[in-house]
Design a protein around this motif. Structure first.
Motif, PDB file in Angstrom:
ATOM      1  N   ASP A  22      -2.313   8.826  -7.692  1.00 14.95           N
ATOM      2  CA  ASP A  22      -1.361   9.942  -7.779  1.00 14.95           C
ATOM      3  C   ASP A  22      -2.071  11.243  -8.173  1.00 14.95           C
ATOM      4  O   ASP A  22      -1.771  12.318  -7.643  1.00 14.95           O
ATOM      5  N   LYS A  61       7.432  12.546 -11.553  1.00 11.50           N
ATOM      6  CA  LYS A  61       6.086  12.684 -12.149  1.00 11.50           C
ATOM      7  C   LYS A  61       5.158  13.607 -11.348  1.00 11.50           C
ATOM      8  O   LYS A  61       4.503  14.479 -11.915  1.00 11.50           O
ATOM      9  N   TYR A  69       1.530  10.272 -15.320  1.00  9.45           N
ATOM     10  CA  TYR A  69       1.939   9.693 -14.037  1.00  9.45           C
ATOM     11  C   TYR A  69       2.775   8.419 -14.201  1.00  9.45           C
ATOM     12  O   TYR A  69       3.346   7.923 -13.240  1.00  9.45           O
ATOM     13  N   GLY A  70       2.762   7.887 -15.422  1.00 12.27           N
ATOM     14  CA  GLY A  70       3.507   6.651 -15.654  1.00 12.27           C
ATOM     15  C   GLY A  70       4.835   6.930 -16.330  1.00 12.27           C
ATOM     16  O   GLY A  70       5.115   8.063 -16.737  1.00 12.27           O
ATOM     17  N   ASP A  71       5.630   5.916 -16.450  1.00  9.56           N
ATOM     18  CA  ASP A  71       6.900   6.068 -17.167  1.00  9.56           C
ATOM     19  C   ASP A  71       6.623   6.286 -18.650  1.00  9.56           C
ATOM     20  O   ASP A  71       5.763   5.635 -19.249  1.00  9.56           O
ATOM     21  N   THR A 125      10.898   0.252  -8.802  1.00 10.47           N
ATOM     22  CA  THR A 125      11.267   0.870 -10.071  1.00 10.47           C
ATOM     23  C   THR A 125      11.148  -0.178 -11.163  1.00 10.47           C
ATOM     24  O   THR A 125      11.641  -1.301 -11.005  1.00 10.47           O
ATOM     25  N   LYS A 169      -2.328   5.466 -11.144  1.00  9.62           N
ATOM     26  CA  LYS A 169      -2.357   6.802 -11.760  1.00  9.62           C
ATOM     27  C   LYS A 169      -3.422   7.678 -11.090  1.00  9.62           C
ATOM     28  O   LYS A 169      -3.195   8.853 -10.818  1.00  9.62           O
ATOM     29  N   GLU A 209       5.947  10.663  -2.186  1.00  8.55           N
ATOM     30  CA  GLU A 209       6.827  10.165  -3.254  1.00  8.55           C
ATOM     31  C   GLU A 209       7.730   9.028  -2.751  1.00  8.55           C
ATOM     32  O   GLU A 209       7.938   8.027  -3.447  1.00  8.55           O
ATOM     33  N   ALA A 265       6.882   5.292 -10.138  1.00  4.89           N
ATOM     34  CA  ALA A 265       5.982   5.720 -11.219  1.00  4.89           C
ATOM     35  C   ALA A 265       4.769   4.797 -11.278  1.00  4.89           C
ATOM     36  O   ALA A 265       4.900   3.576 -11.111  1.00  4.89           O
ATOM     37  N   TRP A 282      11.230   5.558 -13.457  1.00  2.00           N
ATOM     38  CA  TRP A 282      11.252   6.451 -12.299  1.00  2.00           C
ATOM     39  C   TRP A 282      10.773   5.677 -11.069  1.00  2.00           C
ATOM     40  O   TRP A 282       9.751   4.989 -11.136  1.00  2.00           O
TER      41      TRP A 282
END
Ligand code: RM4
Ligand code: MN
Ligand code: MN
Length: 421
Positions: A66, A324, A41-43, A410, A63, A401, A56, A53
């Motif tokens: 998400d 993601k 879920y992370g960059d 970002t 996390k 999103e 993210a 992203w």
């Protein structure tokens, strides 16, 4: 009405004519569970660049939030694997202390539980020559202590899975004594094994190369199996689908380990060349189907049913250039489709063809199942589970999103590489 849903009555009729017990198939699909990884879920990036992203997740709380969305959309992802220290709660809070119990509660509020605990014994300077196989006892001690800390974290958050991947290996012939490293490996793993509570399982992952390029201490399933056997019943092998030499028959390994009661779990992902960590089922959907074919067959055999029932299905991917959430939902859908197809194999006809030496008849039993369009079946299953029939469309229309992109922004792209967490 959803197109796939509209096609369900015709498919149901066709499958019933083939002798498929649809209610049983749907019940199996509803009971399927797939664990998603916090790090998906992370960059994340390649060795060369991490592309940020929008939205993210930046810490374990985001996390989990998400992951909860993925679970709400798919209905089959109630647990999340975590990596320590990437997912230390202190990294997201201002208090600077790790409150694992609070994290467990936060996960529960999101409708989730913490899944496999993944120790990280590869990102400290001291691990340059390895962790639990390192020549220096002090480094091995540090690595074992970290694994023991992860066992304790598992106990606090209510997880019974310790998932071990080591970056240990060497880059040059003669760099270290291969047999001495094997002894250190077993000794260190034994200490960790003894620290586990009775209900916890240690899943031992193997990988042929990278980051080490000459030898890896746990290079293949046979080495992981040997360690798991030496340790005892709470240790099993973890098969990461991206961790094999080209041409390796992964479903054969799966069948062999199931038969030995030593298949503990999976890390699902796809690869074309190396450990690519692409979305599962994108590059090699037939292989994924054949893996599930072995799992379904083993689940139906009293000799292997117990091992098959306890297999932990986990995704291990890094999404470098793709959205993601969408990537994770797509991964779950691909795993579901492979399982659904495997459930459609006519096992009686297959056994008959095998017994009669009907080589191509047996192959066609698999091909018939594999070539069935299972999307209408899965749409119907979701409907019956109270979910939207198309989780990807539901994700897009939810606005989630866009919301997290606005809220989280970002990350500044600093040219960093690897896994910043
Ligand atoms: C490794 C392996 C492990 C994962 C790390 C980040 O290649 O697949 O499972 O935790 O990457
Ligand atoms: Mn893995
Ligand atoms: Mn990997």
């Amino acid at each position: 009405m959803d197109n796939h849903l509209a096609a369900y009555p015709a498919l149901a009729e066709q499958l019933a004519a083939r002798g498929v017990d649809l209610e049983a198939v749907k019940a199996s699909l509803k009971a399927q569970r797939v664990e998603t990884p916090s790090w998906g879920y992370g960059d994340s990036g390649t060795r060369f660049q991490t592309f940020a992203w929008p939205g993210a997740a930046r810490n374990i709380h985001e996390k989990l939030a998400d992951a909860a969305v993925v679970h709400r959309l798919t209905g089959i992802c109630p647990t999340v694997a975590i990596h320590i220290p990437w997912d230390r709660p202190a990294l997201s809070g201002s208090e600077g202390v790790d409150d694992w119990l609070a994290l467990k509660e936060y996960a529960a509020q999101q409708g989730l539980a913490i899944g496999a605990i993944n120790p990280n014994v590869f990102q400290d300077d001291v691990y340059k020559l390895g962790s639990i196989c390192h020549p220096a006892p002090a480094v091995r001690r540090r690595a074992v202590e970290h694994i023991r800390e992860c066992i304790a974290i598992g106990q606090t958050v209510g997880s019974n899975l310790l998932s071990l991947w080591l970056a240990d290996g060497t880059n040059y012939p003669g760099q270290d004594d291969l047999r001495a490293r094997k002894h250190r490996l077993l000794e260190s793993l034994s200490e960790a094994y003894r620290a586990m509570p009775p209900a916890m399982r240690m899943l031992i992952e193997y990988k042929p190369f990278e980051p080490a390029f000459y030898h890896t201490d746990l290079a293949d399933w046979g080495m992981a199996y040997t360690m798991a056997s030496r340790l005892g019943p709470q240790a099993q092998v973890l098969v990461d689908t991206g961790h094999h030499a080209h041409g390796t028959n992964v479903e054969h390994i799966v069948a062999f380990l199931l038969d030995e009661g030593k298949l503990g779990g999976f890390h699902f992902n796809s690869r074309k060349y190396a450990d690519d960590d692409l979305i599962v089922g994108t590059i090699n959907p037939f292989e994924l189907f054949l893996i599930f074919n072995e799992l379904v067959a083993a689940a139906g055999d009293p000799a292997t049913a117990d091992c098959a029932r306890h297999v932990a299905y986990m995704i291990d991917q890094s999404h470098n250039i793709e959205p993601k959430l969408e990537a994770m939902v797509q991964s779950v859908l691909n795993v579901q489709a492979a399982y659904a197809r495997a459930l459609l194999v006519d096992r009686r006809a297959l056994a008959e063809a095998q017994g009669a030496g009907d080589v191509l008849g047996a192959y066609r039993c698999l091909a018939d199942a594999y070539e069935t369009d299972v999307r209408p079946l899965l749409a119907q299953v979701r409907l019956e589970m109270g979910l939207a029939p198309d989780p990807l469309a539901a994700l897009k229309s939810s606005g989630y999103e866009a919301k997290i992109a606005a809220e989280r922004g970002t990350a500044a792209s600093g040219g960093s590489s690897g896994y910043p967490g």
